[in-house]
Design a protein around this motif. Structure first.
Motif, PDB file in Angstrom:
ATOM      1  N   SER A  64       0.824  -1.204   0.000  1.00 46.61           N
ATOM      2  CA  SER A  64       0.000   0.000   0.000  1.00 46.61           C
ATOM      3  C   SER A  64       0.859   1.255   0.000  1.00 46.61           C
ATOM      4  CB  SER A  64      -0.900   0.003   1.244  1.00 46.61           C
ATOM      5  OG  SER A  64      -1.501   1.284   1.413  1.00 46.61           O
ATOM      6  N   PRO A  65       0.420   2.318  -0.703  1.00 43.01           N
ATOM      7  CA  PRO A  65       1.164   3.590  -0.678  1.00 43.01           C
ATOM      8  C   PRO A  65       1.086   4.248   0.689  1.00 43.01           C
ATOM      9  CG  PRO A  65      -0.920   3.890  -1.787  1.00 43.01           C
ATOM     10  CD  PRO A  65      -0.773   2.410  -1.558  1.00 43.01           C
ATOM     11  N   TYR A  66       0.153   3.781   1.546  1.00 44.40           N
ATOM     12  CA  TYR A  66      -0.012   4.348   2.882  1.00 44.40           C
ATOM     13  C   TYR A  66       0.742   3.537   3.931  1.00 44.40           C
ATOM     14  CZ  TYR A  66      -3.714   6.624   0.294  1.00 44.40           C
ATOM     15  OH  TYR A  66      -4.405   7.323  -0.648  1.00 44.40           O
ATOM     16  N   SER A  67       1.616   2.649   3.471  1.00 44.20           N
ATOM     17  CA  SER A  67       2.424   1.868   4.404  1.00 44.20           C
ATOM     18  C   SER A  67       3.293   2.801   5.244  1.00 44.20           C
ATOM     19  CB  SER A  67       3.322   0.890   3.630  1.00 44.20           C
ATOM     20  OG  SER A  67       4.281   0.324   4.494  1.00 44.20           O
ATOM     21  N   LEU A  68       3.468   2.468   6.495  1.00 41.06           N
ATOM     22  CA  LEU A  68       4.299   3.272   7.386  1.00 41.06           C
ATOM     23  C   LEU A  68       5.752   3.303   6.922  1.00 41.06           C
ATOM     24  CD1 LEU A  68       2.892   2.252  10.891  1.00 41.06           C
ATOM     25  CD2 LEU A  68       2.215   4.153   9.417  1.00 41.06           C
ATOM     26  N   ASP A  69       6.117   2.384   6.027  1.00 34.19           N
ATOM     27  CA  ASP A  69       7.484   2.371   5.494  1.00 34.19           C
ATOM     28  C   ASP A  69       7.793   3.636   4.697  1.00 34.19           C
ATOM     29  OD1 ASP A  69       7.762  -0.094   6.607  1.00 34.19           O
ATOM     30  OD2 ASP A  69       7.507  -1.219   4.746  1.00 34.19           O
ATOM     31  N   TYR A  70       6.754   4.311   4.209  1.00 37.28           N
ATOM     32  CA  TYR A  70       6.950   5.498   3.372  1.00 37.28           C
ATOM     33  C   TYR A  70       7.128   6.786   4.180  1.00 37.28           C
ATOM     34  CZ  TYR A  70       5.720   3.120  -0.990  1.00 37.28           C
ATOM     35  OH  TYR A  70       5.714   2.313  -2.090  1.00 37.28           O
ATOM     36  N   ILE A  71       6.788   6.770   5.447  1.00 39.52           N
ATOM     37  CA  ILE A  71       6.763   8.006   6.235  1.00 39.52           C
ATOM     38  C   ILE A  71       8.104   8.725   6.211  1.00 39.52           C
ATOM     39  CG2 ILE A  71       6.591   8.899   8.600  1.00 39.52           C
ATOM     40  CD1 ILE A  71       4.288   7.004   9.065  1.00 39.52           C
ATOM     41  N   GLY A  72       9.182   7.970   6.246  1.00 40.78           N
ATOM     42  CA  GLY A  72      10.507   8.582   6.259  1.00 40.78           C
ATOM     43  C   GLY A  72      10.859   9.336   4.999  1.00 40.78           C
ATOM     44  N   ARG A  73      10.065   9.158   3.936  1.00 40.09           N
ATOM     45  CA  ARG A  73      10.351   9.826   2.660  1.00 40.09           C
ATOM     46  C   ARG A  73       9.846  11.259   2.620  1.00 40.09           C
ATOM     47  NH1 ARG A  73       7.831   8.242  -1.584  1.00 40.09           N
ATOM     48  NH2 ARG A  73       9.525   8.611  -3.059  1.00 40.09           N
ATOM     49  N   TYR A  74       9.063  11.663   3.611  1.00 44.68           N
ATOM     50  CA  TYR A  74       8.421  12.976   3.576  1.00 44.68           C
ATOM     51  C   TYR A  74       8.920  13.877   4.695  1.00 44.68           C
ATOM     52  CZ  TYR A  74       5.271  10.178   0.735  1.00 44.68           C
ATOM     53  OH  TYR A  74       4.753   9.326  -0.212  1.00 44.68           O
ATOM     54  N   LYS A  75       8.897  15.174   4.429  1.00 39.67           N
ATOM     55  CA  LYS A  75       9.248  16.157   5.448  1.00 39.67           C
ATOM     56  C   LYS A  75       8.451  17.432   5.191  1.00 39.67           C
ATOM     57  CE  LYS A  75      13.281  17.905   2.889  1.00 39.67           C
ATOM     58  NZ  LYS A  75      14.750  18.151   2.963  1.00 39.67           N
TER      59      LYS A  75
END
Length: 277
Positions: A64-75
Motif C-alpha cells: 500500500s502507498p499508505y504503508s508506514l514504510d513510506y513516512i521517512g520519505r516525507y518532510k
C-alpha cells in the motif's frame, strides 16, 4: 542393510526435499513481494494510480502507498511557495486585491475542479496539478487565477501543461493572469508588474465571474430600461421571461480591486433587459 535403515534413509531424503522446496518457495514469494514493492514505489514517485499494479499472488497482500514504510520519505516544506518570486508577489497581490476576497497560494486542482476519467493514469496526472495563486470570493467560489511563469515555462512539456490550464479555466469562465518572470524582476518593480498584469486581465467587473445566488451560473451586468439601473442578472435568464431570474445589486458585489470600472455603456447595449426591481 535392514529395513529400518532403508526406511530411515528414505525419511531423511524426503525431509531434505521438503526443506529445499520450502526454501525455494520462500525465495519466490520474497521476489514477488520485492517486485510489488518496487512497482508501488515507482507508481508513488510517478503519481500513477495503484490500481494498475499486478494482482496479488498466492494470497499475498498488495503493498500500500499508505504503508508506514513510506513516512521517512516525507518532510515539512520550508515554504508554501515554489519560488522566491512567488513569495515576493504574494504580498503585492494581497495589497492590491480587495480585502473581501481571499488570495490563496498553491491551490490544488481538486480545490477548484471535479471530474473523473476511466483512464486513472490521465486522471491522476490532471488532478495533481496546482495553480500558483487563486482568488476566491467570500463564498469560496473561484474568481481569478494567477500564474507566475519562470524560465522553466519555456520547456515543451510545461508549455503543454500551461495551455491545458488556460483552456480549462477559459471553459469555466475563470480569467487567468500570467505574470511573466522569465527575466528577473527588480523588487522595486514587482508591485507595478502585478498591478498592471491584473488590470489588463480584469479591466472591468464583467471580466471576473460573479455567481448567481439561485443556480450558481455566471452572471452578466445588465441595465434596467425603466430605471436605468445596473445590476447583475443570471446568464441563464431569457428575454421571454423564462430561465433563471437570479439577480444581484451591483453594490452587493465587492469590486475585485479599487476603482475598477463597471462596464462601458456601449458594451451594456447588447445586454440590456427590461426588469422592474
Amino acid at each position: 542393510m535392514d529395513v529400518f535403515k532403508i526406511s530411515l534413509i528414505v525419511i531423511i531424503f524426503l525431509i531434505l526435499v521438503l526443506i529445499k522446496s520450502s526454501i525455494s518457495h520462500k525465495k519466490k514469494i520474497k521476489k514477488l513481494n520485492d517486485h510489488d514493492r518496487t512497482q508501488a514505489q515507482i507508481d508513488l514517485d510517478q503519481g500513477d494510480n495503484l490500481q494498475s499494479e499486478p494482482a496479488p499472488v498466492n494470497g499475498e497482500k498488495k503493498y500500500s502507498p499508505y504503508s508506514l514504510d513510506y513516512i521517512g520519505r516525507y518532510k515539512v516544506r520550508r515554504s508554501v511557495f515554489d519560488s522566491e518570486m512567488e513569495k515576493k508577489i504574494y504580498p503585492e497581490l494581497r495589497a492590491f486585491i480587495n480585502d473581501d476576497y481571499y488570495v490563496m497560494p498553491q491551490v490544488g486542482w481538486r480545490i477548484v475542479f471535479q471530474g473523473k476519467s476511466e483512464n486513472m493514469k490521465i486522471s491522476t496526472r490532471v488532478s495533481s496539478l496546482s495553480f500558483d495563486f487563486f482568488v476566491f470570493n467570500v463564498e469560496w467560489q473561484p474568481v481569478l487565477c494567477i500564474e507566475v511563469h519562470g524560465q522553466n515555462h519555456l520547456e515543451p512539456e510545461v508549455i503543454e501543461r500551461d495551455n491545458f490550464k488556460k483552456a480549462l479555466l477559459e471553459k469555466n469562465n475563470i480569467p487567468m493572469a500570467v505574470i511573466d518572470a522569465k527575466k528577473n524582476i527588480d523588487d522595486k518593480d514587482i508591485s507595478e508588474v502585478v498591478v498592471q498584469c491584473i488590470k489588463s486581465t480584469v479591466p472591468d467587473r464583467e471580466h471576473y465571474p460573479v455567481y448567481c445566488p439561485k443556480c450558481q451560473k455566471i452572471m452578466k451586468i445588465r441595465k434596467n430600461v425603466e430605471k436605468g439601473k445596473l445590476f447583475y442578472g443570471c446568464s441563464a435568464f431569457k428575454h421571454n421571461g423564462s430561465g433563471c431570474s437570479g439577480n444581484r445589486n451591483i453594490s452587493d458585489v465587492p469590486p475585485l480591486y479599487e476603482n475598477i470600472s463597471i462596464k462601458s455603456e456601449e458594451d451594456l447595449h447588447d445586454n440590456t433587459m427590461e426588469e422592474k426591481k
